[in-house]
Design an enzyme around this catalytic site. Sequence first.
Site, PDB file in Angstrom:
ATOM      1  N   THR A  75      -8.472 -53.498 -38.948  1.00  0.00           N
ATOM      2  CA  THR A  75      -9.278 -54.305 -39.619  1.00  0.00           C
ATOM      3  C   THR A  75      -8.673 -54.415 -41.067  1.00  0.00           C
ATOM      4  O   THR A  75      -9.321 -54.930 -41.858  1.00  0.00           O
ATOM      5  CB  THR A  75     -10.744 -54.044 -39.655  1.00  0.00           C
ATOM      6  OG1 THR A  75     -10.698 -52.247 -40.214  1.00  0.00           O
ATOM      7  CG2 THR A  75     -11.287 -53.628 -38.349  1.00  0.00           C
TER       8      THR A  75
ATOM      9  N   SER B 228     -12.523 -47.551 -38.268  1.00  0.00           N
ATOM     10  CA  SER B 228     -13.578 -46.436 -38.543  1.00  0.00           C
ATOM     11  C   SER B 228     -14.607 -46.678 -37.691  1.00  0.00           C
ATOM     12  O   SER B 228     -15.049 -47.910 -36.957  1.00  0.00           O
ATOM     13  CB  SER B 228     -13.976 -46.739 -39.993  1.00  0.00           C
ATOM     14  OG  SER B 228     -14.730 -47.695 -40.058  1.00  0.00           O
TER      15      SER B 228
ATOM     16  N   CYS C 202       6.075 -49.909 -48.848  1.00  0.00           N
ATOM     17  CA  CYS C 202       6.298 -51.329 -48.957  1.00  0.00           C
ATOM     18  C   CYS C 202       7.698 -51.508 -50.030  1.00  0.00           C
ATOM     19  O   CYS C 202       8.503 -52.408 -49.803  1.00  0.00           O
ATOM     20  CB  CYS C 202       5.366 -52.139 -49.251  1.00  0.00           C
ATOM     21  SG  CYS C 202       4.330 -51.339 -50.707  1.00  0.00           S
TER      22      CYS C 202
ATOM     23  N   HIS D 102       6.952 -58.239 -53.266  1.00  0.00           N
ATOM     24  CA  HIS D 102       7.298 -57.295 -54.263  1.00  0.00           C
ATOM     25  C   HIS D 102       8.566 -57.786 -54.751  1.00  0.00           C
ATOM     26  O   HIS D 102       9.718 -58.048 -54.208  1.00  0.00           O
ATOM     27  CB  HIS D 102       7.472 -55.948 -53.633  1.00  0.00           C
ATOM     28  CG  HIS D 102       6.060 -55.271 -53.216  1.00  0.00           C
ATOM     29  ND1 HIS D 102       4.682 -55.712 -53.775  1.00  0.00           N
ATOM     30  CD2 HIS D 102       5.714 -53.938 -52.716  1.00  0.00           C
ATOM     31  CE1 HIS D 102       3.776 -55.023 -53.085  1.00  0.00           C
ATOM     32  NE2 HIS D 102       4.463 -53.999 -52.509  1.00  0.00           N
TER      33      HIS D 102
END
Lengths: 360, 360, 360, 360
Positions: free
Chosen positions: D13, D38, D153, D250
């Site tokens: 999610t 979760s 990342c 990035h």
Amino acid sequence: MTRVLKAGVLGATGTVGQRFILLLSEHPGFSIHTLGASPRSAGKPYNKATKWKMSQPIPASVRDMVVQTCEPLKEFLECDVVFSGLDADVAGDIEMAFLKADLALFSNAKNYRTNEDVPLIVPLVNSSHFDLLAHQRNKHQLKKGFLVTNANCSTSGLVVPLKALQDAFGPLSKIIVTTMQAVSGAGYPGVPSLDILDNVVPYIGGEEPKMEWETLKILGGLNQDATAFDLLKTTKVSATCNRVPVLDGHTECVSIEFERRPAPSVEEVIQVLENYRSEAQELGCHSAPDQAIIVSREDDRPQPRLDRENGKGYSVTVGRVRPCNVFDIKFTLLAHNTILGAAGSGVLLAELAQKKGLIA
Amino acid sequence: MTRVLKAGVLGATGTVGQRFILLLSEHPGFSIHTLGASPRSAGKPYNKATKWKMSQPIPASVRDMVVQTCEPLKEFLECDVVFSGLDADVAGDIEMAFLKADLALFSNAKNYRTNEDVPLIVPLVNSSHFDLLAHQRNKHQLKKGFLVTNANCSTSGLVVPLKALQDAFGPLSKIIVTTMQAVSGAGYPGVPSLDILDNVVPYIGGEEPKMEWETLKILGGLNQDATAFDLLKTTKVSATCNRVPVLDGHTECVSIEFERRPAPSVEEVIQVLENYRSEAQELGCHSAPDQAIIVSREDDRPQPRLDRENGKGYSVTVGRVRPCNVFDIKFTLLAHNTILGAAGSGVLLAELAQKKGLIA
Amino acid sequence: MTRVLKAGVLGATGTVGQRFILLLSEHPGFSIHTLGASPRSAGKPYNKATKWKMSQPIPASVRDMVVQTCEPLKEFLECDVVFSGLDADVAGDIEMAFLKADLALFSNAKNYRTNEDVPLIVPLVNSSHFDLLAHQRNKHQLKKGFLVTNANCSTSGLVVPLKALQDAFGPLSKIIVTTMQAVSGAGYPGVPSLDILDNVVPYIGGEEPKMEWETLKILGGLNQDATAFDLLKTTKVSATCNRVPVLDGHTECVSIEFERRPAPSVEEVIQVLENYRSEAQELGCHSAPDQAIIVSREDDRPQPRLDRENGKGYSVTVGRVRPCNVFDIKFTLLAHNTILGAAGSGVLLAELAQKKGLIA
Amino acid sequence: MTRVLKAGVLGATGTVGQRFILLLSEHPGFSIHTLGASPRSAGKPYNKATKWKMSQPIPASVRDMVVQTCEPLKEFLECDVVFSGLDADVAGDIEMAFLKADLALFSNAKNYRTNEDVPLIVPLVNSSHFDLLAHQRNKHQLKKGFLVTNANCSTSGLVVPLKALQDAFGPLSKIIVTTMQAVSGAGYPGVPSLDILDNVVPYIGGEEPKMEWETLKILGGLNQDATAFDLLKTTKVSATCNRVPVLDGHTECVSIEFERRPAPSVEEVIQVLENYRSEAQELGCHSAPDQAIIVSREDDRPQPRLDRENGKGYSVTVGRVRPCNVFDIKFTLLAHNTILGAAGSGVLLAELAQKKGLIA
Ligand SMILES: NC(=O)c1ccc[n+]([C@@H]2O[C@H](COP(=O)([O-])OP(=O)(O)OC[C@H]3O[C@@H](n4cnc5c(N)ncnc54)[C@H](OP(=O)(O)O)[C@@H]3O)[C@@H](O)[C@H]2O)c1
Ligand SMILES: NC(=O)c1ccc[n+]([C@@H]2O[C@H](COP(=O)([O-])OP(=O)(O)OC[C@H]3O[C@@H](n4cnc5c(N)ncnc54)[C@H](OP(=O)(O)O)[C@@H]3O)[C@@H](O)[C@H]2O)c1
């Protein structure tokens, strides 16, 4: 000279609380006496308890002040005025406890705005509603305390020009308003950046009914013995609220129909807006702006980045006043949501209360 | 199988032109045959002439294509269809020259939208207006050429749900719409960043009258012998246009009053929007979306970043359908301004023209 | 008390010019005497000639002042000081004409920065370079006029901590700096919003060599008789410049190697930065900040939105001072690009010149 | 033809989880078999459990899939591969349980990256590290399961050109890198808009040491019997990490010194970058981009908005390759942080594992 009032701030660590601290620390009429926040923050020095997000630095006077819990104890009991920027989740109980402790309370929270004994006042608009406090004190058996609420940030900007027009031209029959609201209106952390960069969120929970209802209470009157509010009955308001990638300043596009026929002209409307004066100005309140409403005649104004500081954030800037194809006139307004629309309203309400002799 | 059409693009280096190139290069029904732009650009390979700003790379097929001037010469005369994304300053003369050269022209510019011989068509809405082209050809003595314009980007999104509602429930009496428009709508360089970061600009030159007037032509009909447009006479439209810091996708907040009493319910409105089908879909046009109108039932949609690609940019997303305190219903819509609102409209119009036998 | 100086502003309608006007209009030591801009603007009242983009309103004193052409005539000849915010395209000739007219000129333009007779001064850093003006006046046969330039906006922030460190610890051998610069640094209209929303532009034309070279002149000295500049010879600087979606305030990430071994510790560096004082402060210049360098010990500072107003925009804020795996230390600094990095530098240079008796 | 693998997603999610779902749903080699999140989300259909933030809609195939808890039970045991986008808080225990259940696990979390039995692989760089899995299986007594991690990342983008250069020119002695990272890298809600609009945050908790250390493991080798990692010993890396108002992608500014003297020229570096090919490409992995590194020769590229989709988000775009005044060369790179830098890495690792016969 009026004496300097000791001020307490509830919810001092939040977005509205930070603005209260900036406004009060520069204000000759108040000294910040005590700060309250959640048990998470209590016991810490203010600069550790808060995530300061204002572009001016934390005032030196509060940096190391130890944050208290929000209970009507010790220093809070010594305050002449208490300002609340509490979350609505907790404001209900805490503010009631402060009221019962006979404190003079100015609240930003929505909890008591709809209460029939509690004035909902936008200081440049309906300071006459302070008259209901006699009744409130009576009912709650208060000597010096009282509770006044200010309006939602988007309502606060809207009602200023509406009041000017209603006073001059009689009842407004229809109002359609669409807002573009700043992210600071959602507090901190508030709106996630993933939701608002390169985006608009066309919804703000609960905001539209608040604008629609609050307008009717604020622009309405009191009954004859000042024991009840007479809400507007013939004015219809429809609001659409959006969140936009702006830090501070709510922009609102408004279309209005007057009852009166023929409707006033654009020039008459502009005149009335420019000449509007509120009681806060007449009484010489320190924070009242020179002009309650600044009318811009440039095509592309008001803009949040350029106009939100007008009147130090206490003025409403109105622009693009022009005929509406469907109603009578339309215009765009801008108001600083955490000054005029929140903390500044609280401060100006306290100034008014003092001028009116409501604070001992 | 229909044959592949040779396509020319005027104003190929601009924001709309770049979108045309992306859409056409991925389209099985067109081959990009020639590109035109200003004398500043002519003679250069496309990738040197343009400041490419799309997030997909320049299609390999056009990278090195030499840009032409915008005259009806050479390769342009070989085109089956010509799309124009020209600046309004120059579109008037250039498009007229192309029309006189008997070319099939689809224009994004505003210059001929109000012309009484030129259809103004939003492909998901009023493809019936193609019928006026017989008259246009007659008047201008054209054999295979014609000129069709598509609407302003903000009008293009608005009229799709309005058309669905008008078809189902009869005339709309009043429409108030407030837009929050993306910066790509102003072309490149367009909106300076100093104007739009942390800001809203509450004005877009000429946009409001365009939305108000175009809506009446698009939602109106043709006279009996298809030689003139019957503009809507009983519908009033009032538009307020704002620029917001969004790259692509115009969001519009709409309030509507129907003539019919009682007005349709929110559920009826949603049904009609969801079930709306246009001729472009019926005819199986390649670019027609599965659903012309996608209705979201989530509170906080549509959002430009999340919904602008719906239907590959050809669908209108509508959300927040709810009662309006002043009119009957209100909702928020989103349309991709350079696809549905510009180049995509042009492409879909060409597909329609081909299906209707207007292109040899 | 020093007397109030009559100030002229060249390029008064631009981004730097607007900042000059704000700073000068609030300054007790200057009165704005005349404003110059391009022939397009000349003859118009200031508020019509400029697209005002500051978040404070246009000072009343200049609203209706008629803009002049940039020639050393009439009111300009009456000025005690002239500030130039001219485009580099035109600054060369105009500034030379003003200098020949024996005017005291403070320039933001790059044209004369590399000139061997023209000081390049960052007021918190190398005010000692004013000493070369005797030579300059001599050479150009000036009585009261002179020309001083201030540095590029990104250089201006960088050299302040570098100077403090060089003074305390001796020569810096290697400096690698990467900037994230605000859009106001590109003037108006400047950076198109289509280029910067949801984006970074990893290039600013000409900026990197400017930073690399200017640093060597500013941190260098004068020869013995103050007739020539001694540029640093053993310091190497490598700059990478990026544009980010920030309105005001340049952020710079710096890694430094000292010649001295062992290198100073992080704590020693912080001490030196915090205690750094410049001549502008010693002489009590009105605009000199209390602290030239504010060191933040919080993890996530400096931030442009929160720190650019530090010291009214005249301080450099340094944070994240920590060891560098490759060099000795690294830190991040922030400077207000149109105050410390442009107009504010000019104003502070004029204050210094007056204190040093260079202005009659 | 390789068979279609059943895929499970842990942390389905979240931001990385959503990206996994998009990539897998369009991938011919995988079918999404089960989704875990979760206990707050478990039991709900996926579209109710997640706050979907991708600009493409939720794939129809997962909309109504019921989210499971993250335990190695039922459907998860049927998965051929399990991808983890779990929070580091919980990833440690859950991933260990899945590994013990003999599942093939590809993790985005940082927990096991530094583990001496766990490969840390950037698929375009060090797929040779898969060789350590024999040892891992041995040690943990696994038949078909294993655990591979992908890098942070910002590391993921950096090491691709570094690897190309190290392979061609031998060891890199010094690397200084400054990043400008997108907000999606912080998940949802992640970065508050009040922190990032008109701002840069010059700090990302834990990111700099991660980049500095991971680079040494990824660019290092294995010992002779593939039972241990040989980290680089002579390369020094210094990283500075910033958050900027960009949604995805990035940007990293890199300065490099080679051991080898003379250092390679800019042209040699560009050649090597352009010609770099990884094993993922040689083996014909479905998601491997045509070009691992795309070199732009335009001045102002790479830009996140224009280049993040290059190679469908699997390529690294490098631009501005030029000499460095302090080291040898410098350049700017861009990588899509949730594709190449997160979920895409996981997917490509699974493709590699299958090609290498590690998945039954
Ligand atoms: N932002 C606006 O423009 C605006 C305008 C008009 C009205 N309002 C209203 O003003 C109020 C505050 O808004 P905001 O934007 O400032 O929100 P915010 O940034 O979320 O701040 C909330 C404040 O409430 C405190 N608080 C939370 N739980 C508490 C508890 N259990 N006991 C005591 N204090 C508690 C918080 O203290 P901790 O830091 O210790 O958690 C914090 O000081 C809300 O009712 C809001 O609707 C806001
Ligand atoms: N952007 C939208 O969402 C949108 C939506 C609907 C309609 N429109 C309309 O579409 C048109 C194009 O808009 P845009 O946003 O793409 O604008 P733009 O980015 O400014 O592009 C303008 C184009 O016109 C060309 N041009 C300018 N002067 C010319 C000349 N003398 N001869 C030939 N070509 C010339 C330019 O070529 P050079 O590069 O060579 O200068 C460029 O290709 C406008 O009429 C606009 O109102 C735009």
